[in-house]
Design a protein around this motif. Structure first.
Motif, PDB file in Angstrom:
ATOM      1  N   ASP A 109       0.649  -1.237   0.027  1.00  0.00           N
ATOM      2  CA  ASP A 109      -0.020  -0.070   0.171  1.00  0.00           C
ATOM      3  C   ASP A 109       0.809   1.230   0.084  1.00  0.00           C
ATOM      4  O   ASP A 109       0.570   2.271  -0.712  1.00  0.00           O
ATOM      5  CB  ASP A 109      -0.974  -0.004   1.323  1.00  0.00           C
ATOM      6  N   GLN A 110       1.942   1.339   0.863  1.00  0.00           N
ATOM      7  CA  GLN A 110       2.884   2.301   0.896  1.00  0.00           C
ATOM      8  C   GLN A 110       3.510   2.633  -0.462  1.00  0.00           C
ATOM      9  O   GLN A 110       3.757   3.870  -0.832  1.00  0.00           O
ATOM     10  CB  GLN A 110       3.735   2.225   2.021  1.00  0.00           C
ATOM     11  N   LEU A 111       3.949   1.479  -1.017  1.00  0.00           N
ATOM     12  CA  LEU A 111       4.488   1.673  -2.426  1.00  0.00           C
ATOM     13  C   LEU A 111       3.681   2.121  -3.396  1.00  0.00           C
ATOM     14  O   LEU A 111       4.203   3.125  -4.109  1.00  0.00           O
ATOM     15  CB  LEU A 111       5.056   0.358  -2.748  1.00  0.00           C
ATOM     16  N   GLU A 112       2.529   1.784  -3.361  1.00  0.00           N
ATOM     17  CA  GLU A 112       1.570   2.346  -4.355  1.00  0.00           C
ATOM     18  C   GLU A 112       1.294   3.858  -3.908  1.00  0.00           C
ATOM     19  O   GLU A 112       1.103   4.693  -5.200  1.00  0.00           O
ATOM     20  CB  GLU A 112       0.282   1.362  -4.282  1.00  0.00           C
ATOM     21  N   GLN A 113       1.044   4.157  -3.052  1.00  0.00           N
ATOM     22  CA  GLN A 113       0.816   5.538  -2.534  1.00  0.00           C
ATOM     23  C   GLN A 113       1.895   6.498  -3.118  1.00  0.00           C
ATOM     24  O   GLN A 113       1.834   7.628  -3.665  1.00  0.00           O
ATOM     25  CB  GLN A 113       0.548   5.898  -1.122  1.00  0.00           C
ATOM     26  N   ARG A 114       3.117   5.943  -2.791  1.00  0.00           N
ATOM     27  CA  ARG A 114       4.174   6.836  -3.215  1.00  0.00           C
ATOM     28  C   ARG A 114       4.514   6.839  -4.744  1.00  0.00           C
ATOM     29  O   ARG A 114       4.914   7.742  -5.228  1.00  0.00           O
ATOM     30  CB  ARG A 114       5.386   6.285  -2.540  1.00  0.00           C
ATOM     31  N   MET A 115       4.197   5.740  -5.434  1.00  0.00           N
ATOM     32  CA  MET A 115       4.146   5.634  -6.929  1.00  0.00           C
ATOM     33  C   MET A 115       3.173   7.026  -7.602  1.00  0.00           C
ATOM     34  O   MET A 115       3.466   7.542  -8.400  1.00  0.00           O
ATOM     35  CB  MET A 115       3.860   4.320  -7.492  1.00  0.00           C
ATOM     36  N   PHE A 116       2.133   6.909  -6.830  1.00  0.00           N
ATOM     37  CA  PHE A 116       0.817   8.175  -7.308  1.00  0.00           C
ATOM     38  C   PHE A 116       1.665   9.458  -7.094  1.00  0.00           C
ATOM     39  O   PHE A 116       1.561   9.953  -8.078  1.00  0.00           O
ATOM     40  CB  PHE A 116      -0.250   7.704  -6.647  1.00  0.00           C
ATOM     41  N   ILE A 117       2.465   9.735  -5.897  1.00  0.00           N
ATOM     42  CA  ILE A 117       2.813  11.036  -5.647  1.00  0.00           C
ATOM     43  C   ILE A 117       4.008  11.257  -6.694  1.00  0.00           C
ATOM     44  O   ILE A 117       4.125  12.361  -7.136  1.00  0.00           O
ATOM     45  CB  ILE A 117       3.188  10.973  -4.260  1.00  0.00           C
ATOM     46  N   LEU A 118       4.778  10.206  -6.865  1.00  0.00           N
ATOM     47  CA  LEU A 118       6.002  10.536  -7.834  1.00  0.00           C
ATOM     48  C   LEU A 118       5.368  10.529  -9.167  1.00  0.00           C
ATOM     49  O   LEU A 118       6.289  11.446  -9.825  1.00  0.00           O
ATOM     50  CB  LEU A 118       6.745   9.297  -7.573  1.00  0.00           C
ATOM     51  N   GLN A 119       4.398   9.938  -9.647  1.00  0.00           N
ATOM     52  CA  GLN A 119       3.967  10.238 -11.090  1.00  0.00           C
ATOM     53  C   GLN A 119       3.501  11.678 -10.922  1.00  0.00           C
ATOM     54  O   GLN A 119       3.720  12.178 -11.835  1.00  0.00           O
ATOM     55  CB  GLN A 119       2.818   9.306 -11.055  1.00  0.00           C
ATOM     56  N   GLU A 120       2.780  12.081 -10.192  1.00  0.00           N
ATOM     57  CA  GLU A 120       2.557  13.725 -10.173  1.00  0.00           C
ATOM     58  C   GLU A 120       3.611  14.422 -10.466  1.00  0.00           C
ATOM     59  O   GLU A 120       3.441  15.334 -11.122  1.00  0.00           O
ATOM     60  CB  GLU A 120       1.317  13.999  -9.026  1.00  0.00           C
TER      61      GLU A 120
END
Length: 186
Positions: free
Chosen positions: A143-154
């Motif tokens: 879950d943490q990885l996915e959340q950070r991926m979304f932030i990084l993508q933005e």
């Protein structure tokens, strides 16, 4: 070791409709109120095969409190591992809606769950519900990885860093392939 909050969003019980005759009919409402997460571990139901594989725990066991079997305020959206471990036990449990779990539990940087030593109920639940199992920390980490991926993508969408874009694409593809694999076997 740094202490991280056990969960970000506390669950609620907002169902205000008529009382249903079968507690299983509350499942959609519970999933929504608990943000599709186990009330006891904060694990997202996706990693267990989604809502069909999650269960409804009777906070006070229906075998010992039959009058509460269809009482929405006694129901908890739960993963099967915790629901089975809790079973009909009436030990010292903290209601996930009425108690702030962040004051009783914390996580380390790897997502492992720990009871706060001053909380007797948390220590009891930690052992009885097997909150020490690795699956809970793995799911938290995903879950943490996915959340950070979304932030990084933005962030990358607003920058010109090609290496960062390339790394994000690679990590996202690997992560999505893993999720696709999990969906295929469910």
């Amino acid at each position: 070791m740094s202490e991280l909050p056990f969960r970000e969003v506390p669950p609620k019980r907002s169902y205000a409709g008529k009382k249903l005759s079968d507690y299983r009919r509350y499942k959609d409402f519970l999933a929504q109120d608990f943000e599709n997460r186990c009330g006891y571990t904060y694990c997202l139901d996706f990693w267990f095969g989604g809502k069909p594989n999650f269960q409804i725990d009777h906070f006070k066991p229906k075998s010992k409190f039959p009058d509460l079997e269809t009482d929405y305020d006694n129901l908890v959206y739960s993963c099967s591992f915790v629901n089975r471990a809790k079973s009909d036990d009436v030990g010292s449990y903290l209601d996930p809606v009425n108690e702030d779990y962040n004051t009783h539990f914390y996580r380390d940087e790897l997502g492992n769950i720990y009871p706060r030593t001053e909380s007797e109920a948390a220590r009891y639940m930690y052992i009885r519900l097997k909150l020490y199992l690795k699956r809970h920390s793995i799911i938290w980490m995903l879950d943490q990885l996915e959340q950070r991926m979304f932030i990084l993508q933005e962030l990358i969408e607003h920058s010109q860093n090609e290496l960062a874009k390339s790394l994000l694409v690679e990590v996202t593809m690997r992560y999505n392939n893993y999720k696709r694999h999990l969906r295929a076997i469910q």
